[in-house]
Write a protein that holds these residues in place. Structure first.
Motif, mmCIF file in Angstrom:
data_model
loop_
_atom_site.group_PDB
_atom_site.id
_atom_site.type_symbol
_atom_site.label_atom_id
_atom_site.label_comp_id
_atom_site.label_asym_id
_atom_site.label_seq_id
_atom_site.Cartn_x
_atom_site.Cartn_y
_atom_site.Cartn_z
ATOM 1 N N MET A 186 0.823 -1.203 0.000
ATOM 2 C CA MET A 186 0.000 0.000 0.000
ATOM 3 C C MET A 186 0.859 1.255 0.000
ATOM 4 S SD MET A 186 -3.292 0.898 2.389
ATOM 5 C CE MET A 186 -2.467 1.341 3.910
ATOM 6 N N LEU A 187 0.486 2.184 -0.845
ATOM 7 C CA LEU A 187 1.092 3.512 -0.820
ATOM 8 C C LEU A 187 0.379 4.282 0.281
ATOM 9 C CD1 LEU A 187 1.235 4.280 -4.657
ATOM 10 C CD2 LEU A 187 2.738 2.857 -3.273
ATOM 11 N N ARG A 188 1.100 4.551 1.355
ATOM 12 C CA ARG A 188 0.502 5.129 2.558
ATOM 13 C C ARG A 188 0.423 6.650 2.488
ATOM 14 N NH1 ARG A 188 -1.791 3.107 7.518
ATOM 15 N NH2 ARG A 188 -0.993 1.023 7.894
ATOM 16 N N SER A 189 -0.737 7.168 2.756
ATOM 17 C CA SER A 189 -0.931 8.594 2.990
ATOM 18 C C SER A 189 -0.202 9.466 1.974
ATOM 19 C CB SER A 189 -0.466 8.946 4.415
ATOM 20 O OG SER A 189 -0.834 10.263 4.765
ATOM 21 N N VAL A 190 -0.409 9.175 0.685
ATOM 22 C CA VAL A 190 0.263 9.968 -0.342
ATOM 23 C C VAL A 190 -0.515 11.260 -0.591
ATOM 24 C CG1 VAL A 190 1.333 7.999 -1.474
ATOM 25 C CG2 VAL A 190 -0.947 8.696 -2.164
ATOM 26 N N PRO A 191 0.177 12.379 -0.787
ATOM 27 C CA PRO A 191 -0.525 13.634 -1.089
ATOM 28 C C PRO A 191 -1.233 13.544 -2.436
ATOM 29 C CG PRO A 191 1.769 14.010 -0.432
ATOM 30 C CD PRO A 191 1.623 12.537 -0.690
ATOM 31 N N GLU A 192 -2.326 14.303 -2.574
ATOM 32 C CA GLU A 192 -3.108 14.335 -3.814
ATOM 33 C C GLU A 192 -3.404 12.908 -4.287
ATOM 34 O OE1 GLU A 192 -1.053 16.763 -6.612
ATOM 35 O OE2 GLU A 192 -1.058 18.521 -5.325
ATOM 36 N N ALA A 193 -3.919 12.116 -3.379
ATOM 37 C CA ALA A 193 -4.091 10.686 -3.623
ATOM 38 C C ALA A 193 -5.026 10.386 -4.787
ATOM 39 C CB ALA A 193 -4.601 10.003 -2.355
ATOM 40 N N GLU A 194 -6.065 11.182 -4.961
ATOM 41 C CA GLU A 194 -7.011 10.917 -6.049
ATOM 42 C C GLU A 194 -6.321 11.029 -7.404
ATOM 43 O OE1 GLU A 194 -11.378 12.473 -7.668
ATOM 44 O OE2 GLU A 194 -10.650 13.067 -5.672
ATOM 45 N N SER A 195 -5.462 12.035 -7.561
ATOM 46 C CA SER A 195 -4.735 12.200 -8.818
ATOM 47 C C SER A 195 -3.759 11.050 -9.038
ATOM 48 C CB SER A 195 -3.983 13.533 -8.828
ATOM 49 O OG SER A 195 -4.882 14.623 -8.753
ATOM 50 N N VAL A 196 -3.096 10.614 -7.964
ATOM 51 C CA VAL A 196 -2.144 9.510 -8.068
ATOM 52 C C VAL A 196 -2.869 8.222 -8.442
ATOM 53 C CG1 VAL A 196 -0.435 8.119 -6.827
ATOM 54 C CG2 VAL A 196 -0.562 10.584 -6.421
ATOM 55 N N ALA A 197 -4.027 7.967 -7.813
ATOM 56 C CA ALA A 197 -4.800 6.760 -8.123
ATOM 57 C C ALA A 197 -5.288 6.783 -9.561
ATOM 58 C CB ALA A 197 -5.983 6.645 -7.162
ATOM 59 N N ARG A 198 -5.716 7.944 -10.034
ATOM 60 C CA ARG A 198 -6.164 8.055 -11.426
ATOM 61 C C ARG A 198 -5.017 7.779 -12.389
ATOM 62 N NH1 ARG A 198 -7.591 12.958 -11.244
ATOM 63 N NH2 ARG A 198 -9.647 12.559 -10.361
ATOM 64 N N LEU A 199 -3.837 8.296 -12.067
ATOM 65 C CA LEU A 199 -2.657 8.053 -12.902
ATOM 66 C C LEU A 199 -2.297 6.574 -12.916
ATOM 67 C CD1 LEU A 199 -0.308 9.228 -14.572
ATOM 68 C CD2 LEU A 199 0.936 9.536 -12.409
ATOM 69 N N LEU A 200 -2.422 5.917 -11.769
ATOM 70 C CA LEU A 200 -2.117 4.488 -11.687
ATOM 71 C C LEU A 200 -3.072 3.673 -12.548
ATOM 72 C CD1 LEU A 200 -0.624 2.066 -10.453
ATOM 73 C CD2 LEU A 200 -2.210 2.195 -8.499
ATOM 74 N N VAL A 201 -4.345 3.979 -12.475
ATOM 75 C CA VAL A 201 -5.334 3.252 -13.276
ATOM 76 C C VAL A 201 -5.069 3.450 -14.765
ATOM 77 C CG1 VAL A 201 -7.770 3.166 -13.909
ATOM 78 C CG2 VAL A 201 -7.116 3.222 -11.509
ATOM 79 N N GLN A 202 -4.741 4.661 -15.162
ATOM 80 C CA GLN A 202 -4.441 4.915 -16.563
ATOM 81 C C GLN A 202 -3.225 4.114 -17.015
ATOM 82 O OE1 GLN A 202 -3.980 9.165 -16.636
ATOM 83 N NE2 GLN A 202 -6.184 9.574 -16.621
ATOM 84 N N ALA A 203 -2.192 4.055 -16.149
ATOM 85 C CA ALA A 203 -0.975 3.315 -16.492
ATOM 86 C C ALA A 203 -1.248 1.820 -16.573
ATOM 87 C CB ALA A 203 0.117 3.606 -15.467
ATOM 88 N N LEU A 204 -2.048 1.299 -15.639
ATOM 89 C CA LEU A 204 -2.385 -0.118 -15.655
ATOM 90 C C LEU A 204 -3.206 -0.483 -16.894
ATOM 91 C CD1 LEU A 204 -3.272 -0.624 -11.880
ATOM 92 C CD2 LEU A 204 -1.423 -1.775 -13.095
ATOM 93 N N ASN A 205 -4.154 0.368 -17.252
ATOM 94 C CA ASN A 205 -4.964 0.111 -18.430
ATOM 95 C C ASN A 205 -4.120 0.155 -19.699
ATOM 96 O OD1 ASN A 205 -7.417 -0.282 -17.107
ATOM 97 N ND2 ASN A 205 -7.897 1.899 -17.081
ATOM 98 N N ALA A 206 -3.213 1.120 -19.762
ATOM 99 C CA ALA A 206 -2.341 1.221 -20.933
ATOM 100 C C ALA A 206 -1.441 -0.003 -21.034
ATOM 101 C CB ALA A 206 -1.506 2.497 -20.852
ATOM 102 N N PHE A 207 -0.957 -0.473 -19.895
ATOM 103 C CA PHE A 207 -0.109 -1.664 -19.893
ATOM 104 C C PHE A 207 -0.887 -2.890 -20.357
ATOM 105 C CE2 PHE A 207 0.988 -5.550 -17.616
ATOM 106 C CZ PHE A 207 2.294 -5.749 -18.047
ATOM 107 N N ALA A 208 -2.114 -3.023 -19.890
ATOM 108 C CA ALA A 208 -2.936 -4.175 -20.272
ATOM 109 C C ALA A 208 -3.192 -4.201 -21.771
ATOM 110 C CB ALA A 208 -4.259 -4.144 -19.512
ATOM 111 N N GLU A 209 -3.278 -3.036 -22.378
ATOM 112 C CA GLU A 209 -3.497 -2.959 -23.818
ATOM 113 C C GLU A 209 -2.221 -3.244 -24.603
ATOM 114 O OE1 GLU A 209 -5.033 0.896 -24.481
ATOM 115 O OE2 GLU A 209 -6.975 0.510 -23.517
ATOM 116 N N ASP A 210 -1.070 -2.869 -24.022
ATOM 117 C CA ASP A 210 0.199 -3.023 -24.741
ATOM 118 C C ASP A 210 0.705 -4.452 -24.753
ATOM 119 O OD1 ASP A 210 0.199 -0.392 -25.335
ATOM 120 O OD2 ASP A 210 1.568 0.210 -23.733
ATOM 121 N N GLY A 211 0.464 -5.207 -23.666
ATOM 122 C CA GLY A 211 0.935 -6.594 -23.644
ATOM 123 C C GLY A 211 2.000 -6.844 -22.624
ATOM 124 N N GLU A 212 3.129 -7.458 -23.017
ATOM 125 C CA GLU A 212 4.116 -7.986 -22.090
ATOM 126 C C GLU A 212 4.872 -6.887 -21.367
ATOM 127 O OE1 GLU A 212 4.443 -11.143 -21.296
ATOM 128 O OE2 GLU A 212 2.775 -11.549 -22.618
#
Length: 216
Positions: free
Chosen positions: A169-195
């Protein structure tokens, strides 16, 4: 001489080595000192505990002077304990680096013995977000079935009470909503790209698009 003196030139702080070709940095951060103080070391409960004991002993002291001395001694001890916990919280903030790239999340932490946990996106099933009133938040990462990191190896960077299937867990990160949104975007992009660019511990089907859920 620090451990960073032995790393190759160009290595980012908190990373085990330079980024491979094609991998890029998206975000780096650390837990807030206040968040660690309040939610990891439970400073409010510690303060309440000392206040309660001060009241109990003062009530049975027998005289106002003795009650004041007893309560004062207990409260002074409590203040020293809270100061120690604040110092540990600050050290946790200073020695922790959370890194997100377009291929993985890296948790680098440890006051006395720094440890780096490398979490390729292929090993992450989904993420969650628990926000707080100051804009900070916790972002636990649910790993794929069969993957597990010992709870004590992760603490305090682990989702509380999830011991049998630990969640970094990333504990008590500032601007957490923006960080979580960035993580989801990165995970989705990775899932589309492959390996992934980094090795995967266990074989698994092609990554599926993750989802962001609310933490308990």
């Amino acid at each position: 001489m620090s451990g960073g003196d032995f790393l190759p030139e160009g290595t980012l702080r908190g990373m085990p080595g330079p980024l491979p070709r094609g991998e890029r940095l998206l975000w780096q951060g650390a837990p807030t000192t206040t968040g660690v103080f309040v939610r990891v070391f439970h400073a409010r409960l510690v303060a309440l505990w000392f206040c309660a004991w001060a009241s109990v002993f003062a009530a049975g002291a027998g005289s106002p002077v003795r009650a004041a001395v007893t309560a004062g001694a207990i409260l002074l001890t409590g203040a020293a304990a809270l100061a120690l916990l604040w110092g540990l919280s600050w050290l946790t903030h200073r020695t922790t680096v959370y890194t997100m790239t377009n291929r993985r999340v890296v948790l680098h932490a440890g006051i006395a013995l720094p440890v780096t946990h490398n979490l390729p996106f292929a090993q992450i099933e989904n993420g969650a977000l628990r926000g707080f009133s100051d804009g900070s938040g916790d972002i636990p990462l649910r790993l794929q079935p069969g993957l597990r990191i010992a709870y004590l190896h992760l603490w305090p960077h682990a989702r509380p009470w999830h011991v049998s299937r630990t969640e970094p867990m990333l504990r008590s990160v500032p601007e957490a909503e923006s960080v979580a949104r960035l993580l989801v975007q990165a995970l989705n992009a990775f899932a589309e790209d492959g390996e992934p660019l980094v090795p995967v511990i266990v074989a698994r089907p092609k990554p599926q698009a993750p989802r962001l859920v609310a933490a308990e």
